[in-house]
Design an enzyme around this catalytic site. Structure first.
Site, PDB file in Angstrom:
ATOM      1  N   ASP A  22       0.990  -1.337  -0.219  1.00 33.88           N
ATOM      2  CA  ASP A  22      -0.039   0.031   0.073  1.00 33.88           C
ATOM      3  C   ASP A  22       1.073   1.312  -0.026  1.00 33.88           C
ATOM      4  OD1 ASP A  22      -2.475   1.445  -0.039  1.00 33.88           O
ATOM      5  OD2 ASP A  22      -2.864   1.489   2.230  1.00 33.88           O
ATOM      6  N   GLY A  23       0.109   2.327  -0.798  1.00 32.79           N
ATOM      7  CA  GLY A  23       0.936   3.545  -0.615  1.00 32.79           C
ATOM      8  C   GLY A  23       1.648   4.141  -1.883  1.00 32.79           C
ATOM      9  N   HIS A  39       2.183   3.733  -9.174  1.00 35.04           N
ATOM     10  CA  HIS A  39       1.996   2.082  -9.401  1.00 35.04           C
ATOM     11  C   HIS A  39       3.004   1.540 -10.400  1.00 35.04           C
ATOM     12  CE1 HIS A  39      -1.875   2.334  -7.555  1.00 35.04           C
ATOM     13  NE2 HIS A  39      -2.437   3.007  -8.471  1.00 35.04           N
ATOM     14  N   ARG A  73     -12.351   2.102  -7.568  1.00 37.83           N
ATOM     15  CA  ARG A  73     -11.617   3.321  -8.006  1.00 37.83           C
ATOM     16  C   ARG A  73     -11.876   4.169  -9.110  1.00 37.83           C
ATOM     17  NH1 ARG A  73      -5.664   2.768  -5.541  1.00 37.83           N
ATOM     18  NH2 ARG A  73      -6.275   1.713  -3.516  1.00 37.83           N
ATOM     19  N   LEU A 133      11.224 -20.051  -5.108  1.00 36.80           N
ATOM     20  CA  LEU A 133      10.123 -19.207  -4.131  1.00 36.80           C
ATOM     21  C   LEU A 133       8.718 -19.556  -5.097  1.00 36.80           C
ATOM     22  CD1 LEU A 133       9.407 -17.037  -2.485  1.00 36.80           C
ATOM     23  CD2 LEU A 133       9.650 -15.321  -4.322  1.00 36.80           C
ATOM     24  N   SER A 198      -8.009  -4.955   5.454  1.00 39.03           N
ATOM     25  CA  SER A 198      -8.835  -4.499   4.095  1.00 39.03           C
ATOM     26  C   SER A 198      -9.088  -5.960   3.435  1.00 39.03           C
ATOM     27  CB  SER A 198      -7.571  -3.702   3.203  1.00 39.03           C
ATOM     28  OG  SER A 198      -7.672  -2.708   3.847  1.00 39.03           O
TER      29      SER A 198
HETATM   30  C1  IPE Z   1      -5.432  -2.800  -0.373  1.00 40.40           C
HETATM   31  O1  IPE Z   1      -5.185  -1.443  -0.321  1.00 40.40           O
HETATM   32  C2  IPE Z   1      -5.259  -3.689  -1.354  1.00 40.40           C
HETATM   33  C3  IPE Z   1      -4.097  -3.758  -2.146  1.00 40.40           C
HETATM   34  C4  IPE Z   1      -2.864  -3.043  -1.715  1.00 40.40           C
HETATM   35  C5  IPE Z   1      -3.992  -4.237  -3.395  1.00 40.40           C
HETATM   36  P1  IPE Z   1      -6.039  -0.395  -0.498  1.00 40.40           P
HETATM   37  O2  IPE Z   1      -5.299   0.887  -0.343  1.00 40.40           O
HETATM   38  O3  IPE Z   1      -7.358  -0.561  -1.522  1.00 40.40           O
HETATM   39  O4  IPE Z   1      -6.813  -0.654   1.065  1.00 40.40           O
HETATM   40  P2  IPE Z   1      -7.953   0.426   1.646  1.00 40.40           P
HETATM   41  O5  IPE Z   1      -9.176   0.594   1.044  1.00 40.40           O
HETATM   42  O6  IPE Z   1      -7.386   1.811   1.981  1.00 40.40           O
HETATM   43  O7  IPE Z   1      -8.104  -0.181   3.190  1.00 40.40           O
HETATM   44  C1  IPE Z   2      -1.807   0.166  -3.497  1.00 46.36           C
HETATM   45  O1  IPE Z   2      -1.464   1.570  -3.464  1.00 46.36           O
HETATM   46  C2  IPE Z   2      -1.966  -0.389  -4.777  1.00 46.36           C
HETATM   47  C3  IPE Z   2      -3.407  -0.753  -5.163  1.00 46.36           C
HETATM   48  C4  IPE Z   2      -4.300  -0.729  -4.227  1.00 46.36           C
HETATM   49  C5  IPE Z   2      -3.467  -1.150  -6.454  1.00 46.36           C
HETATM   50  P1  IPE Z   2      -2.655   2.614  -3.183  1.00 46.36           P
HETATM   51  O2  IPE Z   2      -2.963   3.047  -4.799  1.00 46.36           O
HETATM   52  O3  IPE Z   2      -3.696   2.063  -2.547  1.00 46.36           O
HETATM   53  O4  IPE Z   2      -2.113   3.947  -2.790  1.00 46.36           O
HETATM   54  P2  IPE Z   2      -2.455   4.786  -1.686  1.00 46.36           P
HETATM   55  O5  IPE Z   2      -2.934   4.289  -0.214  1.00 46.36           O
HETATM   56  O6  IPE Z   2      -3.483   5.738  -2.350  1.00 46.36           O
HETATM   57  O7  IPE Z   2      -1.361   5.769  -1.238  1.00 46.36           O
HETATM   58 MG    MG Z   3      -4.147   2.399  -0.574  1.00 42.19          MG
END
Ligand code: IPE
Ligand code: IPE
Ligand code: MG
Length: 253
Positions: A22-23, A39, A73, A133, A198
């Site tokens: 995430d992030g 991404h 999204r 792996l 999540s």
């Molecule tokens: C969880 O991340 C899913 C993935 C990393 C693929 P999200 O960014 O979608 O999670 P929420 O919605 O903030 O909990």
């Molecule tokens: C995780 O990063 C990737 C996916 C969920 C596909 P995010 O796209 O959720 O990044 P943030 O949380 O918005 O920073």
């Molecule tokens: Mg996220």
């Protein structure tokens, strides 16, 4: 303490690491870039982490790439993620294969384009005999989905007569989850600062050690993973026993 005693206490590496990557979006936004750049940078981080896990002889690495909720999204972002997924598979399958990595996908793939579904199957087939792996990519995956599909499979087997009056127990459910042939994760990592699951591997995380870090996924590298593994190794897993029982080795974990 004798060195033998130290050896005895040396904890094992995690066999299975499961990561919520995430992030990405925030990483890009911090640089005043569109989320897509985050991404793309995230894919580079995947490469480094896969390489490190292979070196460390981790058996299974599960990466949450797209959740069953991520369809919510904006459609431009969803379609960017699908194109990036396809392009990454096209580029990486041969490399994974050369590195003896077995590729697997979990999640409901019926929602994907047929080209993408074919590529996923091709990746799995090409790498299925590899034994370094096992890289599991969770796409259109949700823990709720996994349990629903397991129950549907059981029901199907009952209706065809393959299963007769089954006892509904943990083993039966385990055997029908998308991860039936894999050990449960030992270490769960979530990058990006949020402290939630999540809808990831809800059943399988029952006794997993949790590690949350504010590091955004594109910045998560070998050193960051080594830190997470170090934290994992410093913990005492008890699985319901007392700390003394574990230390005395009077129980098998
Ligand atoms: C969880 O991340 C899913 C993935 C990393 C693929 P999200 O960014 O979608 O999670 P929420 O919605 O903030 O909990
Ligand atoms: C995780 O990063 C990737 C996916 C969920 C596909 P995010 O796209 O959720 O990044 P943030 O949380 O918005 O920073
Ligand atoms: Mg996220």
């Amino acid at each position: 303490m004798s060195s033998n005693a130290i050896d005895r206490l040396e904890p094992a590496n995690p066999r299975h690491i499961a990561i919520i990557m995430d992030g990405n979006g925030r990483w890009a936004q911090k640089r005043l870039l569109p989320r897509a750049f985050g991404h793309q940078a995230g894919v580079k981080a995947v490469r480094k982490i896969v390489e490190y896990c292979t070196e460390q002889k981790v058996e299974v690495l599960t990466l949450f790439a797209f959740s069953s909720e991520n369809w919510r999204r904006p459609k431009e972002e969803v379609s960017l993620l699908m194109s990036l997924f396809m392009a990454t598979l096209q580029r990486e399958i041969n490399i994974l294969d050369r590195n003896n990595i077995r590729l697997r996908f979990i999640g409901d793939r019926s929602a994907f384009s047929s080209q993408l579904q074919n590529k996923m199957t091709e990746g799995e087939t090409q790498t299925q005999a590899n034994d370094a792996l096992t890289l599991v990519i969770a796409v259109n995956y949700g823990g709720h989905w996994d349990m629903c599909q397991a129950f549907r499979k059981v029901l199907e087997k009952i209706s065809t007569g393959e299963l007769e009056n089954p006892d509904i127990n943990e083993q039966l459910i385990n055997q029908h989850l998308s991860t039936s042939d894999l050990p449960d994760p030992d270490l769960f990592i979530r990058t990006g600062g949020e402290q939630r699951v999540s809808n990831f591997m809800l059943w399988q995380l029952a006794y997993t050690e949790m590690y949350f870090t504010p590091t955004l996924w594109p910045d998560f590298d070998q050193h960051a993973l080594a830190e997470a593994i170090k934290s994992f190794k410093s913990r005492q897993r008890r699985f319901g026993h007392t700390g003394e029982q574990v230390l005395n080795k009077s129980v098998t974990l």
